[in-house]
Design a protein around this motif. Structure first.
Motif, PDB file in Angstrom:
ATOM      1  N   VAL A   1      10.713 -11.279  20.736  1.00  0.00           N
ATOM      2  CA  VAL A   1      11.773 -10.187  20.886  1.00  0.00           C
ATOM      3  C   VAL A   1      13.011 -11.026  20.011  1.00  0.00           C
ATOM      4  CG1 VAL A   1      13.918  -9.572  22.300  1.00  0.00           C
ATOM      5  CG2 VAL A   1      11.435  -9.279  22.903  1.00  0.00           C
ATOM      6  N   THR A   2      13.278 -12.157  20.113  1.00  0.00           N
ATOM      7  CA  THR A   2      14.347 -12.895  19.205  1.00  0.00           C
ATOM      8  C   THR A   2      14.005 -12.640  17.915  1.00  0.00           C
ATOM      9  OG1 THR A   2      14.673 -14.674  20.904  1.00  0.00           O
ATOM     10  CG2 THR A   2      15.479 -15.154  18.561  1.00  0.00           C
ATOM     11  N   VAL A   3      12.759 -12.684  17.268  1.00  0.00           N
ATOM     12  CA  VAL A   3      12.727 -12.407  15.810  1.00  0.00           C
ATOM     13  C   VAL A   3      12.795 -10.996  15.495  1.00  0.00           C
ATOM     14  CG1 VAL A   3      10.488 -12.395  13.990  1.00  0.00           C
ATOM     15  CG2 VAL A   3      10.836 -14.344  15.632  1.00  0.00           C
ATOM     16  N   THR A   4      12.195 -10.114  16.236  1.00  0.00           N
ATOM     17  CA  THR A   4      12.578  -8.763  15.819  1.00  0.00           C
ATOM     18  C   THR A   4      13.786  -8.225  16.005  1.00  0.00           C
ATOM     19  OG1 THR A   4      11.722  -8.231  18.195  1.00  0.00           O
ATOM     20  CG2 THR A   4       9.927  -8.050  16.512  1.00  0.00           C
ATOM     21  N   VAL A   5      14.543  -8.906  16.671  1.00  0.00           N
ATOM     22  CA  VAL A   5      16.069  -8.332  16.893  1.00  0.00           C
ATOM     23  C   VAL A   5      16.990  -8.869  15.727  1.00  0.00           C
ATOM     24  CG1 VAL A   5      18.085  -8.358  18.382  1.00  0.00           C
ATOM     25  CG2 VAL A   5      15.716  -7.914  19.321  1.00  0.00           C
TER      26      VAL A   5
ATOM     27  N   VAL B   1       1.986 -10.912  22.276  1.00  0.00           N
ATOM     28  CA  VAL B   1       1.772 -10.957  23.777  1.00  0.00           C
ATOM     29  C   VAL B   1       0.033 -11.054  23.516  1.00  0.00           C
ATOM     30  CG1 VAL B   1       1.669  -9.512  25.797  1.00  0.00           C
ATOM     31  CG2 VAL B   1       3.503  -9.730  24.745  1.00  0.00           C
ATOM     32  N   ALA B   2      -0.458 -10.313  22.962  1.00  0.00           N
ATOM     33  CA  ALA B   2      -2.006 -10.410  22.932  1.00  0.00           C
ATOM     34  C   ALA B   2      -2.458 -11.767  22.575  1.00  0.00           C
ATOM     35  CB  ALA B   2      -2.373  -9.426  21.960  1.00  0.00           C
ATOM     36  N   MET B   3      -1.843 -12.256  21.589  1.00  0.00           N
ATOM     37  CA  MET B   3      -2.296 -13.745  21.055  1.00  0.00           C
ATOM     38  C   MET B   3      -1.924 -14.525  22.287  1.00  0.00           C
ATOM     39  SD  MET B   3      -3.483 -13.459  18.034  1.00  0.00           S
ATOM     40  CE  MET B   3      -4.367 -11.990  18.715  1.00  0.00           C
ATOM     41  N   GLY B   4      -0.840 -14.402  22.910  1.00  0.00           N
ATOM     42  CA  GLY B   4      -0.683 -15.310  24.139  1.00  0.00           C
ATOM     43  C   GLY B   4      -1.556 -15.131  25.219  1.00  0.00           C
ATOM     44  N   VAL B   5      -2.084 -14.133  25.431  1.00  0.00           N
ATOM     45  CA  VAL B   5      -3.227 -13.876  26.434  1.00  0.00           C
ATOM     46  C   VAL B   5      -4.232 -14.630  26.012  1.00  0.00           C
ATOM     47  CG1 VAL B   5      -4.611 -12.159  27.656  1.00  0.00           C
ATOM     48  CG2 VAL B   5      -2.138 -11.730  27.273  1.00  0.00           C
TER      49      VAL B   5
ATOM     50  N   ARG C   1       0.911  -1.304   0.002  1.00  0.00           N
ATOM     51  CA  ARG C   1       0.000  -0.203  -0.079  1.00  0.00           C
ATOM     52  C   ARG C   1       0.786   1.384   0.162  1.00  0.00           C
ATOM     53  NH1 ARG C   1      -5.196  -0.525   1.904  1.00  0.00           N
ATOM     54  NH2 ARG C   1      -5.366   1.572   1.300  1.00  0.00           N
ATOM     55  N   GLU C   2       0.739   1.939  -1.043  1.00  0.00           N
ATOM     56  CA  GLU C   2       1.588   3.065  -1.127  1.00  0.00           C
ATOM     57  C   GLU C   2       1.230   4.363   0.043  1.00  0.00           C
ATOM     58  OE1 GLU C   2       1.273   4.528  -5.204  1.00  0.00           O
ATOM     59  OE2 GLU C   2       2.412   3.003  -6.090  1.00  0.00           O
ATOM     60  N   ASP C   3      -0.092   4.140   0.171  1.00  0.00           N
ATOM     61  CA  ASP C   3      -0.734   5.226   1.465  1.00  0.00           C
ATOM     62  C   ASP C   3      -0.466   4.906   2.688  1.00  0.00           C
ATOM     63  OD1 ASP C   3      -2.393   3.065   1.022  1.00  0.00           O
ATOM     64  OD2 ASP C   3      -4.085   4.105   1.749  1.00  0.00           O
ATOM     65  N   ILE C   4       0.231   3.821   2.807  1.00  0.00           N
ATOM     66  CA  ILE C   4       0.571   3.407   4.280  1.00  0.00           C
ATOM     67  C   ILE C   4       2.175   3.172   4.552  1.00  0.00           C
ATOM     68  CG2 ILE C   4       0.537   1.474   5.823  1.00  0.00           C
ATOM     69  CD1 ILE C   4      -2.113   0.743   5.044  1.00  0.00           C
ATOM     70  N   HIS C   5       2.799   3.876   5.345  1.00  0.00           N
ATOM     71  CA  HIS C   5       4.164   3.878   5.767  1.00  0.00           C
ATOM     72  C   HIS C   5       4.297   3.544   7.151  1.00  0.00           C
ATOM     73  CE1 HIS C   5       8.363   4.534   5.973  1.00  0.00           C
ATOM     74  NE2 HIS C   5       8.231   5.345   6.840  1.00  0.00           N
ATOM     75  N   LEU C   6       4.872   2.252   7.439  1.00  0.00           N
ATOM     76  CA  LEU C   6       5.211   1.740   8.922  1.00  0.00           C
ATOM     77  C   LEU C   6       6.545   1.664   9.157  1.00  0.00           C
ATOM     78  CD1 LEU C   6       2.502  -1.090   8.761  1.00  0.00           C
ATOM     79  CD2 LEU C   6       1.986   1.101   9.789  1.00  0.00           C
ATOM     80  N   PRO C   7       7.009   2.769   9.887  1.00  0.00           N
ATOM     81  CA  PRO C   7       8.450   2.653  10.423  1.00  0.00           C
ATOM     82  C   PRO C   7       8.919   1.404  11.122  1.00  0.00           C
ATOM     83  CG  PRO C   7       7.265   4.792  11.061  1.00  0.00           C
ATOM     84  CD  PRO C   7       6.368   3.927  10.540  1.00  0.00           C
ATOM     85  N   PRO C   8      10.255   0.783  10.752  1.00  0.00           N
ATOM     86  CA  PRO C   8      10.683  -0.326  11.424  1.00  0.00           C
ATOM     87  C   PRO C   8      10.426  -0.295  13.114  1.00  0.00           C
ATOM     88  CG  PRO C   8      12.128   0.379   9.789  1.00  0.00           C
ATOM     89  CD  PRO C   8      11.233   1.753   9.770  1.00  0.00           C
ATOM     90  N   PRO C   9      10.595   0.945  13.705  1.00  0.00           N
ATOM     91  CA  PRO C   9      10.434   0.740  15.217  1.00  0.00           C
ATOM     92  C   PRO C   9       9.083   0.324  15.313  1.00  0.00           C
ATOM     93  CG  PRO C   9      11.966   2.616  14.728  1.00  0.00           C
ATOM     94  CD  PRO C   9      11.358   2.048  13.429  1.00  0.00           C
ATOM     95  N   PHE C  10       7.863   1.132  14.931  1.00  0.00           N
ATOM     96  CA  PHE C  10       6.597   0.842  14.989  1.00  0.00           C
ATOM     97  C   PHE C  10       6.438  -0.752  14.651  1.00  0.00           C
ATOM     98  CE2 PHE C  10       2.269   0.166  13.265  1.00  0.00           C
ATOM     99  CZ  PHE C  10       1.682   0.767  14.388  1.00  0.00           C
ATOM    100  N   THR C  11       6.864  -1.154  13.592  1.00  0.00           N
ATOM    101  CA  THR C  11       6.465  -2.659  13.364  1.00  0.00           C
ATOM    102  C   THR C  11       6.991  -3.539  14.270  1.00  0.00           C
ATOM    103  OG1 THR C  11       6.897  -2.031  10.717  1.00  0.00           O
ATOM    104  CG2 THR C  11       7.024  -4.400  11.308  1.00  0.00           C
ATOM    105  N   GLY C  12       8.139  -3.398  14.675  1.00  0.00           N
ATOM    106  CA  GLY C  12       8.696  -4.088  15.810  1.00  0.00           C
ATOM    107  C   GLY C  12       7.627  -4.115  17.068  1.00  0.00           C
ATOM    108  N   LEU C  13       7.396  -3.056  17.555  1.00  0.00           N
ATOM    109  CA  LEU C  13       6.586  -2.909  18.663  1.00  0.00           C
ATOM    110  C   LEU C  13       5.232  -3.476  18.458  1.00  0.00           C
ATOM    111  CD1 LEU C  13       6.101  -1.503  21.320  1.00  0.00           C
ATOM    112  CD2 LEU C  13       5.332   0.250  20.221  1.00  0.00           C
ATOM    113  N   PHE C  14       4.780  -3.239  17.134  1.00  0.00           N
ATOM    114  CA  PHE C  14       3.314  -3.983  16.843  1.00  0.00           C
ATOM    115  C   PHE C  14       3.666  -5.500  17.011  1.00  0.00           C
ATOM    116  CE2 PHE C  14       0.888  -6.018  13.621  1.00  0.00           C
ATOM    117  CZ  PHE C  14      -0.249  -5.820  14.253  1.00  0.00           C
ATOM    118  N   VAL C  15       4.475  -5.839  16.529  1.00  0.00           N
ATOM    119  CA  VAL C  15       4.751  -7.575  16.497  1.00  0.00           C
ATOM    120  C   VAL C  15       4.898  -7.774  17.932  1.00  0.00           C
ATOM    121  CG1 VAL C  15       6.382  -9.358  16.087  1.00  0.00           C
ATOM    122  CG2 VAL C  15       5.882  -7.682  14.234  1.00  0.00           C
ATOM    123  N   LEU C  16       5.598  -7.110  18.813  1.00  0.00           N
ATOM    124  CA  LEU C  16       5.740  -7.669  20.303  1.00  0.00           C
ATOM    125  C   LEU C  16       4.277  -7.343  20.806  1.00  0.00           C
ATOM    126  CD1 LEU C  16       8.995  -5.940  21.311  1.00  0.00           C
ATOM    127  CD2 LEU C  16       8.938  -8.121  20.734  1.00  0.00           C
TER     128      LEU C  16
END
Length: 204
Positions: free
Chosen positions: A176-180, A130-134, A111-126
């Motif tokens: 964390v292992t994946v995002t790092v 956690v949410a899926m774990g709960v 999507r050209e109208d969406i830009h997700l900075p890498p730090p945001f992507t990492g935070l979203f994944v974490l």
């Protein structure tokens, strides 16, 4: 790659062996978990056949390893080896994190109208892991309570609140292992997924 596919087939055979053991032992928990795990290992082949979506054999192998470890854990390893549950949760969280990161990166590329900075992507994944774990811990508890209410053997193992908290901690470790350590490869997979989405849109 042929070696990876051979390893994947070997794990599938192992799941069938666990399933057969569960049937012979009349253990519903073992049967259900082995059958579900085997079904999961078939998903990549179905996606390739029906959707022309080819997954990396390394990812497919990790998925097979995760479900195999869980299935043989139901045979008794969860009770006999204290760290087995932590191992399987870390593996499972790694898979969830890989999928989440790849999909989010694919959306960013697609999507050209969406830009997700890498730090945001990492935070979203974490956060997502956690949410899926709960949700999984809640599902385990509800499934167990329903099974007990119906007079059936629970198909999932539950060891209490302290164990659930440790499960969430090891889920976070996997994420964390994946995002790092895996972001470069996952971005490449995300770009491939974005290209697949483009092809699907063009075909439709």
């Amino acid at each position: 790659m042929d070696r990876l596919r051979l390893l994947n087939r070997t794990l599938q055979v192992g799941l069938i062996a666990v399933l057969a053991f569960g049937v012979l032992a009349r253990n519903v928990s073992v049967v259900v978990n082995a059958l579900a795990g085997f079904g999961v290992t078939l998903v990549p082949a179905v996606l390739a056949r029906d959707r022309d979506l080819l997954l990396d054999p390394r990812f497919t192998l990790v998925v097979s390893v995760a479900v195999f470890l869980h299935s043989i854990g139901m045979v008794g390893l969860y009770d006999r080896i204290w760290w087995w549950d932590h191992l399987t949760h870390t593996f499972s969280a790694t898979i969830v994190a890989v999928i989440a990161y790849t999909v989010v990166w694919a959306v960013d590329v697609h999507r050209e109208d969406i830009h997700l900075p890498p730090p945001f992507t990492g935070l979203f994944v974490l956060t997502f892991v956690v949410a899926m774990g709960v949700l999984w811990e809640v599902a385990e508890f509800l499934a167990r309570e329903v099974a007990i209410f119906l007079g059936q053997e629970p198909v999932l193992v539950l060891y209490g609140l302290d164990d659930s908290m440790l499960d969430l901690l090891f889920n976070l470790l996997g994420a964390v292992t994946v995002t790092v350590f895996a972001t470069t490869r996952l971005r490449r997979w995300g770009e491939q997924l974005a290209a697949w989405l483009d092809r699907q849109l063009e075909a439709n």
